[in-house]
Design a protein around this motif. Structure first.
Motif, PDB file in Angstrom:
ATOM      1  N   GLU A  59       0.817  -1.210   0.000  1.00 47.91           N
ATOM      2  CA  GLU A  59       0.000   0.000   0.000  1.00 47.91           C
ATOM      3  C   GLU A  59       0.860   1.274   0.000  1.00 47.91           C
ATOM      4  N   LEU A  60       2.151   1.150  -0.212  1.00 49.00           N
ATOM      5  CA  LEU A  60       3.035   2.319  -0.262  1.00 49.00           C
ATOM      6  C   LEU A  60       2.518   3.354  -1.261  1.00 49.00           C
ATOM      7  N   ASP A  61       2.615   4.629  -0.880  1.00 43.80           N
ATOM      8  CA  ASP A  61       2.181   5.717  -1.766  1.00 43.80           C
ATOM      9  C   ASP A  61       3.339   6.360  -2.518  1.00 43.80           C
ATOM     10  N   LEU A  62       4.554   6.272  -1.968  1.00 41.05           N
ATOM     11  CA  LEU A  62       5.673   7.016  -2.549  1.00 41.05           C
ATOM     12  C   LEU A  62       6.993   6.497  -1.996  1.00 41.05           C
ATOM     13  N   VAL A  63       8.048   6.613  -2.810  1.00 39.33           N
ATOM     14  CA  VAL A  63       9.405   6.299  -2.353  1.00 39.33           C
ATOM     15  C   VAL A  63      10.293   7.519  -2.584  1.00 39.33           C
ATOM     16  N   LEU A  64      11.058   7.892  -1.557  1.00 43.04           N
ATOM     17  CA  LEU A  64      12.134   8.877  -1.692  1.00 43.04           C
ATOM     18  C   LEU A  64      13.435   8.099  -1.700  1.00 43.04           C
ATOM     19  N   LEU A  65      14.141   8.126  -2.819  1.00 38.69           N
ATOM     20  CA  LEU A  65      15.279   7.246  -3.053  1.00 38.69           C
ATOM     21  C   LEU A  65      16.568   8.032  -3.239  1.00 38.69           C
ATOM     22  N   ASP A  66      17.541   7.792  -2.378  1.00 39.69           N
ATOM     23  CA  ASP A  66      18.858   8.398  -2.549  1.00 39.69           C
ATOM     24  C   ASP A  66      19.532   7.773  -3.769  1.00 39.69           C
ATOM     25  N   PHE A  95      12.459  -1.338  -8.993  1.00 42.79           N
ATOM     26  CA  PHE A  95      11.140  -0.853  -8.581  1.00 42.79           C
ATOM     27  C   PHE A  95      10.155  -0.905  -9.754  1.00 42.79           C
ATOM     28  N   ALA A  96      10.628  -0.583 -10.959  1.00 41.76           N
ATOM     29  CA  ALA A  96       9.753  -0.593 -12.129  1.00 41.76           C
ATOM     30  C   ALA A  96       9.232  -1.993 -12.420  1.00 41.76           C
ATOM     31  N   ARG A  97      10.080  -3.002 -12.208  1.00 47.01           N
ATOM     32  CA  ARG A  97       9.652  -4.389 -12.442  1.00 47.01           C
ATOM     33  C   ARG A  97       8.708  -4.876 -11.352  1.00 47.01           C
ATOM     34  N   GLN A  98       9.030  -4.550 -10.111  1.00 49.47           N
ATOM     35  CA  GLN A  98       8.273  -5.103  -8.985  1.00 49.47           C
ATOM     36  C   GLN A  98       7.061  -4.258  -8.603  1.00 49.47           C
ATOM     37  N   HIS A  99       7.145  -2.939  -8.788  1.00 50.34           N
ATOM     38  CA  HIS A  99       6.067  -2.027  -8.379  1.00 50.34           C
ATOM     39  C   HIS A  99       5.917  -0.924  -9.429  1.00 50.34           C
ATOM     40  N   PRO A 100       5.434  -1.257 -10.622  1.00 50.19           N
ATOM     41  CA  PRO A 100       5.428  -0.297 -11.740  1.00 50.19           C
ATOM     42  C   PRO A 100       4.590   0.952 -11.502  1.00 50.19           C
ATOM     43  N   ALA A 101       3.612   0.890 -10.625  1.00 50.67           N
ATOM     44  CA  ALA A 101       2.749   2.050 -10.390  1.00 50.67           C
ATOM     45  C   ALA A 101       3.226   2.925  -9.236  1.00 50.67           C
ATOM     46  N   LEU A 102       4.302   2.541  -8.568  1.00 50.50           N
ATOM     47  CA  LEU A 102       4.772   3.266  -7.388  1.00 50.50           C
ATOM     48  C   LEU A 102       5.626   4.468  -7.798  1.00 50.50           C
ATOM     49  N   PRO A 103       5.201   5.704  -7.474  1.00 50.62           N
ATOM     50  CA  PRO A 103       6.000   6.874  -7.843  1.00 50.62           C
ATOM     51  C   PRO A 103       7.255   6.994  -6.989  1.00 50.62           C
ATOM     52  N   ILE A 104       8.338   7.477  -7.614  1.00 48.19           N
ATOM     53  CA  ILE A 104       9.621   7.567  -6.924  1.00 48.19           C
ATOM     54  C   ILE A 104      10.233   8.946  -7.155  1.00 48.19           C
ATOM     55  N   ILE A 105      10.645   9.573  -6.070  1.00 52.55           N
ATOM     56  CA  ILE A 105      11.421  10.821  -6.133  1.00 52.55           C
ATOM     57  C   ILE A 105      12.865  10.472  -5.823  1.00 52.55           C
ATOM     58  N   VAL A 106      13.773  10.797  -6.730  1.00 59.39           N
ATOM     59  CA  VAL A 106      15.191  10.514  -6.525  1.00 59.39           C
ATOM     60  C   VAL A 106      15.871  11.747  -5.931  1.00 59.39           C
ATOM     61  N   LEU A 107      16.660  11.521  -4.883  1.00 64.46           N
ATOM     62  CA  LEU A 107      17.405  12.585  -4.214  1.00 64.46           C
ATOM     63  C   LEU A 107      18.900  12.367  -4.435  1.00 64.46           C
ATOM     64  N   SER A 108      19.632  13.455  -4.574  1.00 67.40           N
ATOM     65  CA  SER A 108      21.082  13.343  -4.757  1.00 67.40           C
ATOM     66  C   SER A 108      21.773  14.529  -4.109  1.00 67.40           C
ATOM     67  N   GLY A 109      22.975  14.267  -3.612  1.00 67.73           N
ATOM     68  CA  GLY A 109      23.766  15.338  -3.018  1.00 67.73           C
ATOM     69  C   GLY A 109      24.522  16.154  -4.046  1.00 67.73           C
ATOM     70  N   SER A 110      24.525  15.703  -5.306  1.00 64.20           N
ATOM     71  CA  SER A 110      25.238  16.412  -6.365  1.00 64.20           C
ATOM     72  C   SER A 110      24.313  16.664  -7.538  1.00 64.20           C
TER      73      SER A 110
END
Length: 218
Positions: A47-54, A69-84
């Motif tokens: 039931e996850l709504d969102l992932v914040l991914l380093d 994530f695309a293979r296992q949970h294709p409908a799950l939105p992901i925000i990617v975070l980076s230090g650079s």
């Protein structure tokens, strides 16, 4: 609401947890210090709504994690975070289907704003240098869309749901779905996120019109 934060630094995870509490009172934040743990938690919490991914993690980089994530949970939105800030990485992350790319040097208000956008089904396209945008746009020709498809695409870019698009264009939800499917095929993509990204590369942009209120979209 349930959000998974994936970062190998406990202090970063705790900081994100505190910021995300600003979304709503009952937000639940799960934490993972590695991709392996993140995949495990995602399986346990469908039931996850969102992932914040380093982007930089000890066991896998962001691009590889997005593939899983695309293979296992294709409908799950992901925000990617980076230090650079690496424009090419930003481009690749969005092409892989991320809903947004943010740098860790950004402000809390920006994170909350983008998170709300993504949770509503929108996509946050990071600003890329113009020369890189020009290179991307030259990779493939822009698809030919019908006038109605362009109207639907414009509303997708503004973050509206299929139901809202139907109400605004006086179309049934099934007709909107058919138009969306045609748009995806035209751009050679499989998800709305990828379609929005592809449209941005070819010069389409959101109008910035206000979103419908909860009562309007019911």
């Amino acid at each position: 609401m349930k959000i998974l934060v994936v970062d190998d630094h406990a202090l970063i995870r705790e900081g994100l947890r505190q910021v995300l509490r600003g979304l709503e009172d009952d937000v639940e934040v799960l934490e993972a210090g590695s991709c392996a743990r993140a995949f495990e938690l995602a399986r346990q919490a469908p039931e996850l709504d969102l992932v914040l991914l380093d982007y930089h993690l000890p066991d896998m980089n962001g691009l590889e994690a997005l593939d899983v994530f695309a293979r296992q949970h294709p409908a799950l939105p992901i925000i990617v975070l980076s230090g650079s800030v690496n424009p090419r990485v930003m481009q690749l992350v969005m092409q892989k289907g991320a809903a947004a790319f943010l740098t860790k040097s950004g402000m809390s208000d920006e994170l909350l704003s983008v998170t709300r956008l993504v949770l509503a089904g929108g996509v946050h396209m990071p600003a890329l240098p113009q020369i890189l945008n020009d290179e991307i746009a030259l990779e493939v020709p822009a698809p030919l869309l019908t006038p109605r498809q362009e109207e639907v695409l414009q509303l997708l870019l503004d973050g509206y749901t299929n139901k809202e698009v139907g109400r605004m264009l006086y179309l049934s939800e099934e007709t909107v779905k058919n138009h969306v499917s045609s748009i995806l095929r035209s751009f050679g993509v499989t998800t709305r996120t990828q379609a929005v990204l592809a449209a941005n590369r070819h010069g389409y942009a959101g109008s910035g019109r206000p979103q419908l209120s909860p009562d309007d979209s019911a």
